[in-house]
Scaffold this motif. Sequence first.
Motif, PDB file in Angstrom:
ATOM      1  N   THR A  88       0.814  -1.205   0.000  1.00  0.00           N
ATOM      2  CA  THR A  88       0.000   0.000   0.000  1.00  0.00           C
ATOM      3  C   THR A  88       0.852   1.262   0.000  1.00  0.00           C
ATOM      4  O   THR A  88       0.466   2.285  -0.570  1.00  0.00           O
ATOM      5  N   MET A  89       2.007   1.195   0.603  1.00  0.00           N
ATOM      6  CA  MET A  89       2.865   2.377   0.682  1.00  0.00           C
ATOM      7  C   MET A  89       3.207   2.909  -0.703  1.00  0.00           C
ATOM      8  O   MET A  89       3.075   4.115  -0.967  1.00  0.00           O
ATOM      9  N   SER A  90       3.623   2.047  -1.603  1.00  0.00           N
ATOM     10  CA  SER A  90       3.990   2.518  -2.940  1.00  0.00           C
ATOM     11  C   SER A  90       2.770   2.914  -3.754  1.00  0.00           C
ATOM     12  O   SER A  90       2.840   3.786  -4.615  1.00  0.00           O
ATOM     13  N   ALA A  91       1.608   2.275  -3.474  1.00  0.00           N
ATOM     14  CA  ALA A  91       0.387   2.610  -4.199  1.00  0.00           C
ATOM     15  C   ALA A  91      -0.108   4.008  -3.848  1.00  0.00           C
ATOM     16  O   ALA A  91      -0.720   4.685  -4.667  1.00  0.00           O
ATOM     17  N   ILE A  92       0.162   4.463  -2.613  1.00  0.00           N
ATOM     18  CA  ILE A  92      -0.287   5.779  -2.177  1.00  0.00           C
ATOM     19  C   ILE A  92       0.779   6.851  -2.388  1.00  0.00           C
ATOM     20  O   ILE A  92       0.486   7.957  -2.844  1.00  0.00           O
ATOM     21  N   LEU A  93       2.029   6.532  -2.079  1.00  0.00           N
ATOM     22  CA  LEU A  93       3.085   7.546  -2.148  1.00  0.00           C
ATOM     23  C   LEU A  93       3.825   7.555  -3.473  1.00  0.00           C
ATOM     24  O   LEU A  93       4.802   8.286  -3.623  1.00  0.00           O
ATOM     25  N   GLY A  94       3.374   6.770  -4.432  1.00  0.00           N
ATOM     26  CA  GLY A  94       4.049   6.711  -5.728  1.00  0.00           C
ATOM     27  C   GLY A  94       3.801   7.953  -6.557  1.00  0.00           C
ATOM     28  O   GLY A  94       3.138   8.903  -6.150  1.00  0.00           O
ATOM     29  N   GLY A  95       4.339   7.950  -7.784  1.00  0.00           N
ATOM     30  CA  GLY A  95       4.143   9.070  -8.681  1.00  0.00           C
ATOM     31  C   GLY A  95       2.674   9.245  -9.006  1.00  0.00           C
ATOM     32  O   GLY A  95       1.934   8.283  -9.166  1.00  0.00           O
ATOM     33  N   LYS A  96       2.221  10.495  -9.107  1.00  0.00           N
ATOM     34  CA  LYS A  96       0.814  10.775  -9.328  1.00  0.00           C
ATOM     35  C   LYS A  96       0.559  11.323 -10.732  1.00  0.00           C
ATOM     36  O   LYS A  96      -0.235  12.241 -10.927  1.00  0.00           O
ATOM     37  N   PRO A 108      -6.105  18.918  -2.684  1.00  0.00           N
ATOM     38  CA  PRO A 108      -4.669  18.715  -2.447  1.00  0.00           C
ATOM     39  C   PRO A 108      -4.370  17.432  -1.682  1.00  0.00           C
ATOM     40  O   PRO A 108      -3.260  16.900  -1.762  1.00  0.00           O
ATOM     41  N   GLN A 109      -5.365  16.925  -0.926  1.00  0.00           N
ATOM     42  CA  GLN A 109      -5.154  15.699  -0.151  1.00  0.00           C
ATOM     43  C   GLN A 109      -5.227  14.445  -1.017  1.00  0.00           C
ATOM     44  O   GLN A 109      -4.836  13.358  -0.581  1.00  0.00           O
ATOM     45  N   ALA A 110      -5.749  14.568  -2.229  1.00  0.00           N
ATOM     46  CA  ALA A 110      -6.021  13.398  -3.069  1.00  0.00           C
ATOM     47  C   ALA A 110      -4.819  12.477  -3.267  1.00  0.00           C
ATOM     48  O   ALA A 110      -4.959  11.251  -3.175  1.00  0.00           O
ATOM     49  N   PRO A 111      -3.619  13.012  -3.540  1.00  0.00           N
ATOM     50  CA  PRO A 111      -2.483  12.107  -3.733  1.00  0.00           C
ATOM     51  C   PRO A 111      -2.169  11.238  -2.516  1.00  0.00           C
ATOM     52  O   PRO A 111      -1.530  10.191  -2.657  1.00  0.00           O
ATOM     53  N   LEU A 112      -2.611  11.656  -1.330  1.00  0.00           N
ATOM     54  CA  LEU A 112      -2.358  10.891  -0.114  1.00  0.00           C
ATOM     55  C   LEU A 112      -3.576  10.087   0.330  1.00  0.00           C
ATOM     56  O   LEU A 112      -3.543   9.439   1.372  1.00  0.00           O
ATOM     57  N   LEU A 113      -4.620  10.118  -0.493  1.00  0.00           N
ATOM     58  CA  LEU A 113      -5.836   9.375  -0.173  1.00  0.00           C
ATOM     59  C   LEU A 113      -6.122   8.255  -1.155  1.00  0.00           C
ATOM     60  O   LEU A 113      -6.628   7.204  -0.777  1.00  0.00           O
ATOM     61  N   VAL A 265       7.283  12.696   4.338  1.00  0.00           N
ATOM     62  CA  VAL A 265       7.094  13.919   5.117  1.00  0.00           C
ATOM     63  C   VAL A 265       5.710  14.500   4.838  1.00  0.00           C
ATOM     64  O   VAL A 265       5.007  14.918   5.757  1.00  0.00           O
ATOM     65  N   GLU A 266       5.305  14.501   3.553  1.00  0.00           N
ATOM     66  CA  GLU A 266       3.991  15.020   3.195  1.00  0.00           C
ATOM     67  C   GLU A 266       2.890  14.181   3.831  1.00  0.00           C
ATOM     68  O   GLU A 266       1.866  14.699   4.274  1.00  0.00           O
ATOM     69  N   PHE A 267       3.108  12.866   3.897  1.00  0.00           N
ATOM     70  CA  PHE A 267       2.107  11.987   4.497  1.00  0.00           C
ATOM     71  C   PHE A 267       1.985  12.259   5.990  1.00  0.00           C
ATOM     72  O   PHE A 267       0.884  12.288   6.540  1.00  0.00           O
ATOM     73  N   CYS A 268       3.112  12.470   6.664  1.00  0.00           N
ATOM     74  CA  CYS A 268       3.092  12.806   8.095  1.00  0.00           C
ATOM     75  C   CYS A 268       2.311  14.091   8.339  1.00  0.00           C
ATOM     76  O   CYS A 268       1.489  14.185   9.258  1.00  0.00           O
ATOM     77  N   LYS A 269       2.569  15.085   7.501  1.00  0.00           N
ATOM     78  CA  LYS A 269       1.886  16.367   7.646  1.00  0.00           C
ATOM     79  C   LYS A 269       0.390  16.199   7.436  1.00  0.00           C
ATOM     80  O   LYS A 269      -0.430  16.777   8.160  1.00  0.00           O
ATOM     81  N   PHE A 270       0.025  15.388   6.455  1.00  0.00           N
ATOM     82  CA  PHE A 270      -1.386  15.139   6.151  1.00  0.00           C
ATOM     83  C   PHE A 270      -2.083  14.500   7.341  1.00  0.00           C
ATOM     84  O   PHE A 270      -3.191  14.898   7.726  1.00  0.00           O
TER      85      PHE A 270
END
Length: 277
Positions: A88-96, A108-113, A265-270
Amino acid sequence: MNKSISSTAYKELLYNTNTLALSAKNKGETVPFEMAQIPKVIFCTGWTNHQIILSRCRTNEEKLFYILYACREKLQNKELERAIKTDTMSAILGGKNSMSNVLSAVYPQAPLLFKDRVNLDLLGLTLNYKESKLRNSIVTHMKDFILEMGKDFLFVDEEHRFTIGGKTFKIDLLFYHRLLQCMVAIELKTTEFHPKDLGQLEFYLETLDQEERRSNENPSIGILLCKEANMDVVRVALNRSMSPTMVAQYKEQLQVGGVIQRSLVEFCKFINEINEK
């Protein structure tokens, strides 16, 4: 509390997650606030989940991600195990590149959702099947499908009908997203992505927004769930899209890829922003 994990292993988890911030500090780099707060996340999921993460995740980045993900999705033990197994990590944090610019701008949250790859091995699909078979299998296994997509998805309807100009159209699957407060239309394609599919989806989104969207809801999102996709074609097709759309691929059989280690880092902030609401 399950005490089968040793205190030494627990200290290792504290040490390894905190290393992400300390390593940057030792190199003279600025430590992001979110990373400096890493020890706090240790307490946001259950002890058994920590055992699973320690035993199945190799890198510090993986451990931190799955602690945060388990917290956000409120994952039970078996659910967490599957999330790790399906990468799941690569599926969410991968290139968008699979998201339109409008989707990223409006949400703006979509890439992390949203995932750009989902595993549908749980459907038990045969070698040859039509879109109707895929849709029916998803509806039959809706609980598992929502777990794969994310627990904020609420199922609304299958083959959702609407009439325009005397003609009837059907959206394969219609969901509502609790966090984003919008409808999500999912179109299923058992073939490779084709740019013409995007036009159909955008037509559906415009109709939803004009005919069914309520005053307190945000613009509808469209997801094309395809069996295959040429990402160069996807990127060009989405570049001119004026709707919040994305293309995701599904796999009938479980295929685990390499875990990426960026965008953490972006995921932590989210996660911090969600918890503060």
